[in-house]
Design a protein around this motif. Structure first.
Motif, PDB file in Angstrom:
ATOM      1  N   UNK A 123       6.941 -13.258  -6.357  1.00 10.18           N
ATOM      2  CA  UNK A 123       7.349 -12.311  -7.385  1.00 10.18           C
ATOM      3  C   UNK A 123       6.497 -11.063  -7.235  1.00 10.18           C
ATOM      4  N   UNK A 124       7.154  -9.922  -7.273  1.00  7.60           N
ATOM      5  CA  UNK A 124       6.453  -8.651  -7.114  1.00  7.60           C
ATOM      6  C   UNK A 124       7.103  -7.653  -8.070  1.00  7.60           C
ATOM      7  N   UNK A 125       6.317  -6.919  -8.810  1.00  6.07           N
ATOM      8  CA  UNK A 125       6.887  -5.915  -9.698  1.00  6.07           C
ATOM      9  C   UNK A 125       7.249  -4.664  -8.887  1.00  6.07           C
ATOM     10  N   UNK A 126       7.946  -3.740  -9.519  1.00  6.74           N
ATOM     11  CA  UNK A 126       8.363  -2.515  -8.825  1.00  6.74           C
ATOM     12  C   UNK A 126       7.186  -1.650  -8.381  1.00  6.74           C
ATOM     13  N   UNK A 127       6.009  -1.877  -8.958  1.00 12.43           N
ATOM     14  CA  UNK A 127       4.811  -1.134  -8.558  1.00 12.43           C
ATOM     15  C   UNK A 127       4.097  -1.802  -7.382  1.00 12.43           C
ATOM     16  N   UNK A 128       4.603  -2.962  -6.943  1.00 14.79           N
ATOM     17  CA  UNK A 128       4.026  -3.629  -5.784  1.00 14.79           C
ATOM     18  C   UNK A 128       3.014  -4.715  -6.099  1.00 14.79           C
ATOM     19  N   UNK A 129       2.774  -4.996  -7.372  1.00  9.26           N
ATOM     20  CA  UNK A 129       1.816  -6.045  -7.735  1.00  9.26           C
ATOM     21  C   UNK A 129       2.447  -7.420  -7.521  1.00  9.26           C
TER      22      UNK A 129
END
Length: 144
Positions: A123-129
């Protein structure tokens, strides 16, 4: 009242065992009816029905091919919508490898063709985390 849910909607397309196994085979390069039937063990009737459904849903497309001396047949290829299911299948395989694997280990491993590293669904957020698998870092917003 039942909750409106994209998971439930997606399950109407791919939420049946044979549909997921058919997609697994197409991802692995098995595109012809007889090959899919052999590698999954599905009956001809069920395979015909599931392929028809996956084509109607826009997950697979039928492509004609012709071998010398035989009639025109079809093979099945992933559409862009179908290719986007790869992380879903990878995550299911990863979960099965972790919790349901035999003592002999996982039956197959997916590698990145360019570098040879094992592929993992994350899982990765749109900010790349990158988010932990536990789900503790998630919040949900109801849009309706």
């Amino acid at each position: 009242m039942a909750r409106e849910c994209s998971v439930a909607a997606a399950l109407t397309v791919v939420g049946e065992q044979w549909s997921l196994l058919i997609l697994r085979e197409v991802f692995l390069g098995v595109r012809r009816f007889d090959g899919i039937m052999e590698t999954t063990g599905v009956s001809r009737t069920i395979l015909t029905s599931r392929l028809r459904s996956l084509v109607a849903a826009g997950v697979l497309e039928r492509i004609d091919y012709h071998e010398a001396g035989s009639r025109t047949r079809q093979e099945y290829r992933l559409t862009p919508a179908g290719r986007e299911l790869q992380p879903v299948l990878t995550a299911l395989m990863q979960w099965g490898d972790r919790y349901l694997v035999s003592p002999a280990g996982p039956p197959l491993t997916v590698f990145h063709a360019d570098c040879g590293a094992t592929v993992r669904a994350t899982l990765r957020c749109e900010q790349g985390h990158v988010l932990p698998d536990t789900g503790h870092a998630l919040n949900v917003r109801h849009n309706r």
